[in-house]
Design a protein around this motif. Structure first.
Motif, PDB file in Angstrom:
ATOM      1  N   ASP A 106      43.958  -1.466 -11.066  1.00  0.00           N
ATOM      2  CA  ASP A 106      42.668  -2.029 -10.666  1.00  0.00           C
ATOM      3  C   ASP A 106      42.595  -3.518 -10.979  1.00  0.00           C
ATOM      4  N   GLN A 107      42.016  -4.273 -10.062  1.00  0.00           N
ATOM      5  CA  GLN A 107      41.580  -5.670 -10.289  1.00  0.00           C
ATOM      6  C   GLN A 107      40.106  -5.676  -9.938  1.00  0.00           C
ATOM      7  N   PHE A 108      39.253  -6.213 -10.819  1.00  0.00           N
ATOM      8  CA  PHE A 108      37.826  -6.125 -10.517  1.00  0.00           C
ATOM      9  C   PHE A 108      37.056  -7.366 -10.946  1.00  0.00           C
ATOM     10  N   ASP A 127      33.113  -4.973  -7.635  1.00  0.00           N
ATOM     11  CA  ASP A 127      34.052  -5.169  -6.529  1.00  0.00           C
ATOM     12  C   ASP A 127      35.429  -4.889  -7.111  1.00  0.00           C
ATOM     13  N   ASN A 129      39.384  -3.705  -6.421  1.00  0.00           N
ATOM     14  CA  ASN A 129      40.484  -3.527  -5.480  1.00  0.00           C
ATOM     15  C   ASN A 129      41.629  -2.873  -6.233  1.00  0.00           C
ATOM     16  N   SER A 130      42.128  -1.772  -5.678  1.00  0.00           N
ATOM     17  CA  SER A 130      43.140  -0.985  -6.372  1.00  0.00           C
ATOM     18  C   SER A 130      44.332  -0.707  -5.471  1.00  0.00           C
ATOM     19  N   ARG A 145      45.902   1.740  -0.802  1.00  0.00           N
ATOM     20  CA  ARG A 145      44.903   0.808  -1.334  1.00  0.00           C
ATOM     21  C   ARG A 145      43.533   1.466  -1.306  1.00  0.00           C
ATOM     22  N   THR A 147      39.254   0.581  -2.378  1.00  0.00           N
ATOM     23  CA  THR A 147      38.245  -0.379  -2.818  1.00  0.00           C
ATOM     24  C   THR A 147      37.059   0.417  -3.341  1.00  0.00           C
ATOM     25  N   TYR A 153      33.896   4.784  -3.043  1.00  0.00           N
ATOM     26  CA  TYR A 153      35.282   4.363  -2.877  1.00  0.00           C
ATOM     27  C   TYR A 153      35.679   4.599  -1.425  1.00  0.00           C
ATOM     28  N   GLY A 155      39.445   3.827   1.282  1.00  0.00           N
ATOM     29  CA  GLY A 155      40.763   3.222   1.395  1.00  0.00           C
ATOM     30  C   GLY A 155      41.680   4.043   2.263  1.00  0.00           C
TER      31      GLY A 155
END
Length: 158
Positions: A106-108, A127, A129-130, A145, A147, A153, A155
Motif C-alpha cells: 500500500d501507498q497512501f 487515497d 493505491n495498492s 492493482r 485502489t 475498494y 481494481g
C-alpha cells in the motif's frame, strides 16, 4: 450472491493469471480492529509525527470476502493536516470454497484530524493505491492493482 460472485472471481483468476487478462473486483470494507499504533515526534517542530501501526484488521465484502491484516508506517504533518505512508496488507478469504491469501503493498495519503495529537490521528478522504504481489491457494500467481477510498475498494486482478 456474494458466494457466487466470489467463486466466479476466484475461478476466473486461475486461467486469467496465466493468460494475462484481468478480472475487475470491487466492494466495501470496514475496520473492526485498529491494531496498535505508536507515534513519535519528528524533530522539534511540534507538528510532525512518524507513526507505526501493526495489526490493523479490515473486513471485506463484495467480490473479495474476508479479512486483511495491515502493518504500515506513516508521516503525519499536523500543520498541513496531511498524512502519507506505506505498508503491507495480507487478505485471507473467508468465503466457503475460496481458500487462499493475497498480499499487497500500500501507498497512501489522507487528510488528517490532529485534534488528539500526539495520541492518535484520524485519517479522512483516504487515497490508497495498492499492488498485489503474492498469493496462495485460490490467489496463487495472482497480481494486480487495487485502489481504496475511506470505505470502498476496486481494481483489476490477473
Amino acid at each position: 450472491m456474494a458466494l457466487v460472485t466470489t467463486l466466479a472471481v476466484a475461478t476466473a483468476l486461475v486461467p486469467l493469471a496465466a493468460a494475462g487478462n484481468g478480472v475487475k473486483v470491487s466492494g466495501t470494507y470496514t475496520v473492526p480492529i485498529f491494531g496498535s499504533t505508536t507515534c513519535s515526534a519528528v524533530g522539534s517542530s511540534g507538528f510532525m509525527y512518524r507513526c507505526e501501526t501493526t495489526g490493523l484488521v479490515s473486513a471485506y465484502e463484495g467480490d473479495l470476502v474476508g479479512n486483511a491484516v495491515a502493518d504500515f508506517t506513516s508521516l503525519v504533518n499536523c500543520k498541513a493536516l496531511r498524512e502519507t505512508g506505506h505498508g503491507t496488507e495480507t487478505f485471507t478469504s473467508t468465503e466457503v470454497g475460496v481458500v487462499g491469501t493475497l498480499s499487497w503493498i500500500d501507498q497512501f495519503s489522507a487528510d488528517v484530524d490532529c485534534s488528539f495529537a500526539p495520541y492518535f490521528f484520524i485519517p479522512i478522504h483516504l487515497d490508497i493505491n495498492s499492488v498485489a504481489v503474492k498469493g496462495t491457494g485460490a490467489f496463487a500467481d495472482v497480481q494486480g492493482r487495487l485502489t481504496f477510498t475511506d470505505t470502498t475498494y476496486s481494481g483489476t486482478l490477473h
